[in-house]
Design an enzyme around this catalytic site. Structure first.
Site, short mmCIF file in Angstrom:
data_model
loop_
_atom_site.label_atom_id
_atom_site.label_comp_id
_atom_site.label_asym_id
_atom_site.label_seq_id
_atom_site.Cartn_x
_atom_site.Cartn_y
_atom_site.Cartn_z
N SER A 123 53.39 26.46 26.29
CA SER A 123 52.15 27.36 26.35
C SER A 123 52.01 27.79 24.89
O SER A 123 52.83 28.31 24.17
CB SER A 123 52.50 28.49 27.24
N TYR A 148 57.91 35.76 30.11
CA TYR A 148 57.39 34.23 30.40
C TYR A 148 57.36 33.46 29.37
O TYR A 148 57.82 32.35 29.29
CB TYR A 148 55.89 34.46 31.27
N LYS A 152 59.57 30.06 27.79
CA LYS A 152 58.94 28.93 27.44
C LYS A 152 59.66 28.46 25.73
O LYS A 152 59.83 27.46 25.82
CB LYS A 152 57.36 28.94 27.11
P1 NAD Z 1 51.16 26.67 39.36
O1 NAD Z 1 51.93 28.07 39.66
O2 NAD Z 1 50.13 26.42 39.91
O3 NAD Z 1 52.24 25.32 39.41
C1 NAD Z 1 53.58 25.45 39.13
C2 NAD Z 1 54.35 24.90 40.36
O4 NAD Z 1 55.77 24.94 40.07
C3 NAD Z 1 54.07 25.60 41.56
O5 NAD Z 1 53.60 24.48 42.39
C4 NAD Z 1 55.41 26.04 42.02
O6 NAD Z 1 55.47 26.21 43.42
C5 NAD Z 1 56.14 25.28 41.52
N1 NAD Z 1 57.53 25.66 41.18
C6 NAD Z 1 57.96 26.95 40.41
N2 NAD Z 1 59.08 27.22 40.40
C7 NAD Z 1 59.88 26.11 40.81
C8 NAD Z 1 61.10 25.49 41.18
N3 NAD Z 1 62.16 26.32 40.96
N4 NAD Z 1 61.25 24.38 41.79
C9 NAD Z 1 60.31 23.51 41.90
N5 NAD Z 1 59.09 23.88 41.88
C10 NAD Z 1 58.64 25.02 41.46
O7 NAD Z 1 51.02 26.68 37.69
P2 NAD Z 1 50.01 25.81 36.87
O8 NAD Z 1 49.02 26.58 36.33
O9 NAD Z 1 49.83 24.67 37.20
O10 NAD Z 1 51.20 25.63 35.44
C11 NAD Z 1 52.38 24.59 35.37
C12 NAD Z 1 52.83 24.70 34.14
O11 NAD Z 1 52.08 25.05 33.14
C13 NAD Z 1 53.95 25.84 34.35
O12 NAD Z 1 55.11 25.76 33.87
C14 NAD Z 1 53.13 27.14 33.41
O13 NAD Z 1 53.98 27.92 33.10
C15 NAD Z 1 52.56 26.23 32.21
N6 NAD Z 1 51.52 26.58 31.64
C16 NAD Z 1 50.57 27.21 32.61
C17 NAD Z 1 49.38 27.83 31.91
C18 NAD Z 1 48.14 28.26 32.70
O14 NAD Z 1 47.28 29.02 32.16
N7 NAD Z 1 48.10 27.81 33.95
C19 NAD Z 1 49.10 28.07 30.42
C20 NAD Z 1 50.14 27.40 29.68
C21 NAD Z 1 51.32 27.13 30.20
N1 UFG Z 2 41.11 39.59 30.69
C1 UFG Z 2 40.45 40.65 31.19
N2 UFG Z 2 40.38 41.04 32.47
C2 UFG Z 2 41.33 40.45 33.47
C3 UFG Z 2 42.04 39.47 33.11
C4 UFG Z 2 41.98 38.83 31.55
O1 UFG Z 2 39.84 41.38 30.33
O2 UFG Z 2 41.08 40.83 34.82
C5 UFG Z 2 40.96 39.12 29.47
C6 UFG Z 2 42.49 39.28 28.75
O3 UFG Z 2 42.71 40.48 28.26
C7 UFG Z 2 42.25 38.21 27.59
C8 UFG Z 2 41.26 37.16 28.37
O4 UFG Z 2 40.69 37.90 29.41
O5 UFG Z 2 41.79 38.60 26.53
C9 UFG Z 2 42.15 36.02 28.93
O6 UFG Z 2 43.09 36.39 29.83
P1 UFG Z 2 43.96 35.71 30.94
O7 UFG Z 2 45.19 36.48 31.91
O8 UFG Z 2 43.09 34.75 31.65
O9 UFG Z 2 44.57 34.61 29.87
P2 UFG Z 2 45.89 34.86 28.91
O10 UFG Z 2 45.43 34.35 27.52
O11 UFG Z 2 46.30 36.31 28.83
O12 UFG Z 2 47.15 33.99 29.40
C10 UFG Z 2 46.92 32.54 29.93
C11 UFG Z 2 48.11 32.34 30.63
C12 UFG Z 2 49.57 32.35 30.39
C13 UFG Z 2 49.43 31.29 29.10
C14 UFG Z 2 48.54 31.85 28.16
C15 UFG Z 2 48.30 30.98 26.78
O13 UFG Z 2 48.15 33.52 31.84
O14 UFG Z 2 50.28 31.92 31.30
O15 UFG Z 2 47.00 31.78 28.74
O16 UFG Z 2 48.41 29.53 27.27
F1 UFG Z 2 50.57 31.50 28.56
#
Ligand code: NAD
Ligand code: UFG
Length: 339
Positions: A123, A148, A152
């Protein structure tokens, strides 16, 4: 066959579609802690293809070993993990347990069965507070602003330590920026449980009347309109980046790090206004204090992914929000049922 851990989740389900459409064989594992097996139907409806699925928790090493014994996996896309910044700060041990222990188990089983190719979901949060924008892959990592992000960062360090070992690991670490939107078919999308933490799902639920108003977490940042700026990327573009990353595992590089973003940032106010234009719904909001751990602005330098992976995000911010909103409306009842 490619195994996807966390494959029923938001990002994993879209990668599954991309891989099946590219005629790859896949096997999904997930403990369903943050997703539902209904997603499997969506993947099947879009692709018309069959694939394997088993409910497994990565911390259950015995079941993992059994699965690797039964199948001939070639590479792993490792997405499984907990991802809420807020919850990670409230309950750090569960995040270290799930994300770190789960990954260690997986790596150990991969080593046992000589499956040494991995694409890992990292991330942009590993960069912490950016010193220079756009941020590139050589920027400092580790000074993360939440638990979190530290999970990572720690996993990235673990992966680096595997390099040069006799097993011959090949690893691509993908640092995602802010994936949003849904598959254009409206069959799969993001389905957060409870009150969403992320901006777009929150806006959608306000627009549906399920939540009162959007809280803008501070508009006194040093940005043009004072609200936070992020690099939003269409989930289908992000998923396609994994095909490129899997292909890149054939190259010599033992480990590589890539930003997956568009290279362009949008503020909270800009996102709100694009949503309002698309939906015709005005979003009630209030400006509150900054959210703990938030940074003002981040967007990716995407040159490395472009030149090395031959991947670029192609879909506009309007398309991202349109597809996300389309999915939300199509699945309103189902989404309500799960939360
Ligand atoms: P998500 O929660 O939709 O998907 C993650 C999946 O992993 C879920 O289906 C959950 O049930 C499963 N899981 C969690 N712990 C587990 C375990 N111990 N064993 C088996 N399964 C498990 O999240 P996502 O948005 O699809 O994210 C996927 C990956 O990408 C994650 O590692 C997340 O940290 C990373 N990531 C997401 C974002 C974002 O904004 N969505 C940004 C950066 C990185
Ligand atoms: N924000 C608001 N109100 C809300 C939610 C978000 O103002 O209710 C603002 C936040 O302050 C930020 C922007 O919208 O400025 C985006 O916020 P998000 O929570 O959507 O996303 P983040 O950038 O904080 O975090 C996301 C994922 C993390 C990941 C990160 C970078 O949640 O898991 O992007 O990849 F690590």
């Amino acid at each position: 066959m490619i195994i996807l851990t966390g494959g029923t989740g938001y990002i994993g389900s879209h990668i599954a579609v991309e891989l099946l459409n590219a005629n790859q064989e896949i096997f999904i594992i997930d403990n369903l802690s943050n997703s539902s097996s209904d997603v499997l139907k969506g993947i099947k409806n879009i692709t018309g293809k069959d694939f394997g699925f088993k409910k497994i928790d990565l911390r259950d090493k015995f079941s993992l070993e059994k699965l690797f014994k039964e199948h001939n996996f070639e590479s792993v896309v490792h997405l499984a993990g907990l991802k809420s910044v807020k919850k990670s700060n409230e309950d750090p041990l569960s995040y270290y347990d799930n994300n770190i222990l789960g990954t260690l188990n997986l790596l150990d089983v991969m080593k046992q069965f000589k499956v040494t190719k991995m694409v890992f979901s990292s991330s942009a949060t590993v960069y912490g507070l950016p010193k220079k924008l756009p941020i590139n892959e050589n920027s400092n990592v580790g000074a993360t602003t939440n638990v979190y992000g530290r999970t990572k960062f720690i996993i990235e360090e673990i992966l680096k330590d595997l390099i040069g070992k006799k097993e011959g690991w090949k690893i691509s670490v993908l640092r995602y920026f802010n994936p949003i939107g849904a598959h254009s078919s409206g069959e799969i999308g993001e389905n957060p449980r409870g009150v969403p933490d992320n901006l777009l799902p929150f806006i959608f639920q306000v627009a549906e009347g399920r939540l009162d108003k959007l809280k803008i977490y501070g508009d006194d940042y040093d940005t043009p309109d004072g609200s936070g700026i992020r690099d939003y990327v269409h989930i289908e573009d992000l998923a396609a980046g994994h095909i490129s990353a899997l292909n890149f595992l054939k190259e010599k590089n033992p480990i590589s790090f890539f930003n997956l973003g568009t290279g362009r940032g949008y503020s909270v106010y800009e996102i709100m206004s694009i949503f309002e234009n698309i939906s015709g719904i005005s979003v009630p909001f209030e400006v509150t204090s900054r959210r703990k751990g938030d940074i003002s602005e981040i967007y990716a330098d995407v040159k490395l992914a472009k030149n090395t992976l031959h991947w670029t995000a192609t879909k506009s911010i309007e398309k991202m929000i349109e597809d996300g909103w389309n999915w939300q409306q199509k699945n309103l009842n189902k989404l309500k049922g799960l939360s």
